[in-house]
Design a protein around this motif. Structure first.
Motif, PDB file in Angstrom:
ATOM      1  N   GLU A  77       0.692  -1.182   0.103  1.00 37.76           N
ATOM      2  CA  GLU A  77      -0.046  -0.101  -0.003  1.00 37.76           C
ATOM      3  C   GLU A  77       0.890   1.414  -0.254  1.00 37.76           C
ATOM      4  O   GLU A  77       0.255   2.493  -0.555  1.00 37.76           O
ATOM      5  CB  GLU A  77      -0.944  -0.176   0.989  1.00 37.76           C
ATOM      6  N   HIS A  78       2.265   1.080   0.351  1.00 34.64           N
ATOM      7  CA  HIS A  78       2.932   2.317   0.671  1.00 34.64           C
ATOM      8  C   HIS A  78       3.073   2.765  -0.546  1.00 34.64           C
ATOM      9  O   HIS A  78       3.571   4.202  -1.226  1.00 34.64           O
ATOM     10  CB  HIS A  78       3.952   1.930   1.422  1.00 34.64           C
ATOM     11  N   GLU A  79       2.633   2.013  -2.062  1.00 32.16           N
ATOM     12  CA  GLU A  79       3.330   2.137  -3.070  1.00 32.16           C
ATOM     13  C   GLU A  79       2.126   3.001  -3.871  1.00 32.16           C
ATOM     14  O   GLU A  79       2.032   2.941  -5.341  1.00 32.16           O
ATOM     15  CB  GLU A  79       4.231   0.926  -4.097  1.00 32.16           C
ATOM     16  N   THR A  80       1.100   2.500  -3.541  1.00 35.70           N
ATOM     17  CA  THR A  80       0.402   3.879  -4.158  1.00 35.70           C
ATOM     18  C   THR A  80      -0.134   5.280  -4.047  1.00 35.70           C
ATOM     19  O   THR A  80       0.783   5.261  -3.458  1.00 35.70           O
ATOM     20  CB  THR A  80      -1.373   3.279  -2.894  1.00 35.70           C
ATOM     21  N   GLU A  81      -0.892   5.476  -5.799  1.00 34.51           N
ATOM     22  CA  GLU A  81      -0.857   6.920  -5.846  1.00 34.51           C
ATOM     23  C   GLU A  81      -1.019   7.498  -4.141  1.00 34.51           C
ATOM     24  O   GLU A  81      -0.072   8.203  -3.632  1.00 34.51           O
ATOM     25  CB  GLU A  81      -2.217   6.749  -6.570  1.00 34.51           C
ATOM     26  N   TRP A  82      -2.926   7.291  -3.512  1.00 32.97           N
ATOM     27  CA  TRP A  82      -2.323   8.293  -2.421  1.00 32.97           C
ATOM     28  C   TRP A  82      -1.662   7.964  -1.213  1.00 32.97           C
ATOM     29  O   TRP A  82      -1.713   8.737  -0.728  1.00 32.97           O
ATOM     30  CB  TRP A  82      -4.055   7.609  -1.779  1.00 32.97           C
ATOM     31  N   THR A 109       1.770   8.036  -2.099  1.00 34.30           N
ATOM     32  CA  THR A 109       2.610   8.565  -2.894  1.00 34.30           C
ATOM     33  C   THR A 109       2.301  10.584  -2.661  1.00 34.30           C
ATOM     34  O   THR A 109       3.426  10.927  -2.522  1.00 34.30           O
ATOM     35  CB  THR A 109       2.918   7.626  -3.717  1.00 34.30           C
ATOM     36  N   GLU A 110       1.569  10.627  -2.374  1.00 32.86           N
ATOM     37  CA  GLU A 110       0.965  12.039  -2.033  1.00 32.86           C
ATOM     38  C   GLU A 110       1.356  12.098  -1.134  1.00 32.86           C
ATOM     39  O   GLU A 110       1.733  13.254  -0.645  1.00 32.86           O
ATOM     40  CB  GLU A 110      -0.388  12.067  -2.886  1.00 32.86           C
ATOM     41  N   PRO A 154       6.179  10.855  -0.305  1.00 34.79           N
ATOM     42  CA  PRO A 154       6.569  11.010  -2.375  1.00 34.79           C
ATOM     43  C   PRO A 154       7.974   9.806  -2.088  1.00 34.79           C
ATOM     44  O   PRO A 154       8.062   9.537  -3.045  1.00 34.79           O
ATOM     45  CB  PRO A 154       7.270  12.312  -2.541  1.00 34.79           C
ATOM     46  N   GLN A 212       7.548   6.914  -0.778  1.00 32.11           N
ATOM     47  CA  GLN A 212       7.058   5.909  -0.032  1.00 32.11           C
ATOM     48  C   GLN A 212       7.590   5.387   0.858  1.00 32.11           C
ATOM     49  O   GLN A 212       7.642   3.883   0.977  1.00 32.11           O
ATOM     50  CB  GLN A 212       7.270   4.895  -1.582  1.00 32.11           C
TER      51      GLN A 212
END
Lengths: 218, 289
Positions: free
Chosen positions: A39-44, A46-47, A50, A52
């Motif tokens: 989940e640390h690589e998901t878009e939300w 990463t916002e 950055p 991750q």
């Protein structure tokens, strides 16, 4: 309101949970599943983070994504005693920062060996273990000489600092990466002292300290 | 062909898990270690699973896909794997909680899975708590027909039995060991006390003293996200891990005189006897050595 984006089995996340606990801060947790959900690589995420990286701390309008930065911030912002990060003492600030650096070096050696063993992360595990032993030997010597001088903690103060909280997790979990602490008796005595800090919380894989001595502060 | 590192025919002929399908990128080759050998494997929805010894790609190993995992064998395996009928019930949530490497032999890990006496001390305030430390009398049976160890009527007071429990309760367990390196437990479901959640551990023997532990969940839970259910089990397993890794000797001694069981270890005693009866030598210290 403080929010911690957290994964139980991450030692960086555990540093943040330890700091929140010893400072007696209330916070809410958001589980970010590092494995197997990535989940640390998901878009939300990463916002928020950055690079991750876990953990992430949010407090009012501040968002921080680096474990050591989170410890510095929490102590600077929320520690009324001013002891966890003794900002008025230049020598202690320097020492704290030096040990925060060692905690990063532990993450990329002892921590990497642990991830290799448990989750099969690709790493040169022989080199990682050798580096971890170098760090532990340095730590052991420093703590042993400290004990001779009546010092119980990493920094030259009569109380623990965020340096102790930052270095503790990867040291206490080192055996899971095949890095034995049998040759570092002063390190083992120090981990027992950390476990007796008032407000200390264990985590999965670490057990609470015994009641052989009174918790710190006495 | 050179002699394989594992020469135990019982173990060579077993099915062994390699990876959860959900964690296997489709259409790519992956490698893992099984019985000290490098094994390549691949999976795709159309072609199913394939496995081979690294360096011998043309020589396919037998494969199965069961319970969400890819299985293979280095010998002549039975036609099918043991059965877990609950897995196919339509309202169950099936998932791999984790695949974690542990520095322990497979049989030591099975024994820990069977043991209830450690709950109050290792899983304090979750799967057990003081003063509720007694393991009350339970039944153990070795079914000759099904060739498995079965422990029933196992009961324990649990402060937080699963991700879905809100209060403490006495929870009933049933344990099955249908494979020397695999075990399945059934425990009272928090959501539906008339039915049972299923948790299984499938151990991939990397060598005699290392495993990859694949943890299957097949649970009744309408309220929680997958990651919450997995997180609960990962935390539990994280508590067991240092205990497992500090057992000595790492291989399981099968001689009844080598370790001293207590009444609560009845299932472990039956498991050791069952392994001895099979003549297993890999991951154990056989009796009389």
């Amino acid at each position: 309101m403080i929010t911690l984006f957290d994964y139980e089995l991450s030692s960086d996340c555990y540093q943040a949970r330890l700091a929140l606990a010893v400072l007696g801060l209330h916070y809410s947790r958001v589980d970010v599943e590092f494995y197997p959900g990535r989940e640390h690589e998901t878009e939300w995420f990463t916002e928020l983070s950055p690079l991750q990286q876990l953990p992430v701390l949010r407090d009012e309008h501040t968002t921080l994504y680096d474990a050591q930065a989170i410890l510095v911030y929490l102590a600077a912002r929320h520690d009324a005693t001013g002891t966890w990060l003794p900002r008025r003492d230049p020598v202690l600030v320097g020492e704290v920062t030096q040990w925060l650096g060692l905690s990063r070096a532990l993450a990329s050696s002892a921590g990497a060996a642990r991830l290799h063993e448990s989750l099969g992360h690709v790493t040169d595990v022989t080199a990682a273990r050798a580096r971890a032993h170098t760090l532990l030997r340095t730590l052991d010597e420093h703590l042993w000489f400290g004990e001779q001088e009546g010092r119980s903690w990493l920094c030259a103060a009569d109380h623990p600092t965020i340096a102790d909280l930052a270095v503790f997790p990867d040291v206490a979990l080192s055996e899971e990466g095949g890095v034995s602490r049998i040759d570092y008796p002063a390190v083992r005595r120090w981990t027992d002292r950390v476990k007796r800090i008032d407000g200390f919380v264990p985590r999965s894989g670490l057990f609470p300290g015994g009641s052989a001595a009174a918790p710190w502060p006495r | 062909m050179p002699t394989p590192p594992c020469t135990d025919p019982v173990v060579l002929n077993l099915w062994h898990p390699l990876s959860a399908v959900a964690e296997t990128a489709a259409g790519q080759d992956h490698t893992t270690t099984l019985l000290e050998e490098q094994i390549g494997y691949a999976w795709s929805p159309d072609a199913g699973a394939r496995a081979w010894r690294t360096g011998a790609t043309q020589h396919q190993l037998p494969t199965l896909v069961r319970y969400g995992y890819i299985w293979t064998s280095l010998g002549t395996p039975p036609k099918d794997l043991f059965s877990i009928p609950e897995y196919d019930e339509p309202d169950r949530r099936n998932m791999n909680a984790s695949t974690i490497g542990v520095h322990v032999s497979a049989p030591r890990a099975i024994e820990n899975f069977l043991d209830m006496a450690h709950f109050p001390f290792v899983h304090t305030d979750v799967l057990g708590s003081e003063p509720h430390t007694e393991v009350v009398e339970y039944d153990v049976d070795v079914s000759a027909e099904r060739d498995e160890v079965l422990a029933t009527r196992c009961r324990m007071f649990q402060p937080k039995a699963s991700a879905s429990s809100s209060a403490g309760a006495e929870v009933e367990y049933v344990y099955r060991v249908p494979h020397p390196y695999c075990s399945i437990l059934y425990k009272t479901s928090g959501d539906d006390p008339g039915r049972k959640d299923v948790i299984a551990v499938f151990l991939q023997p990397v060598d005699q003293e290392h495993v990859r532990a694949h943890l299957l969940l097949s649970v009744l839970d309408d309220a929680h996200e997958d990651k919450e259910i997995r997180n609960f089990q990962q935390s539990i397993f994280g508590q067991d891990k240092p205990i497992l890794e500090n057992q000595f000797p790492k291989r399981l001694p099968l001689d009844p005189r080598s370790e001293t069981p207590i009444r609560a270890d009845k299932s472990a005693v039956a498991y050791r006897r069952w392994l001895s009866g099979k003549g297993i030598t890999y991951g154990v210290i056989p009796a009389g050595r």
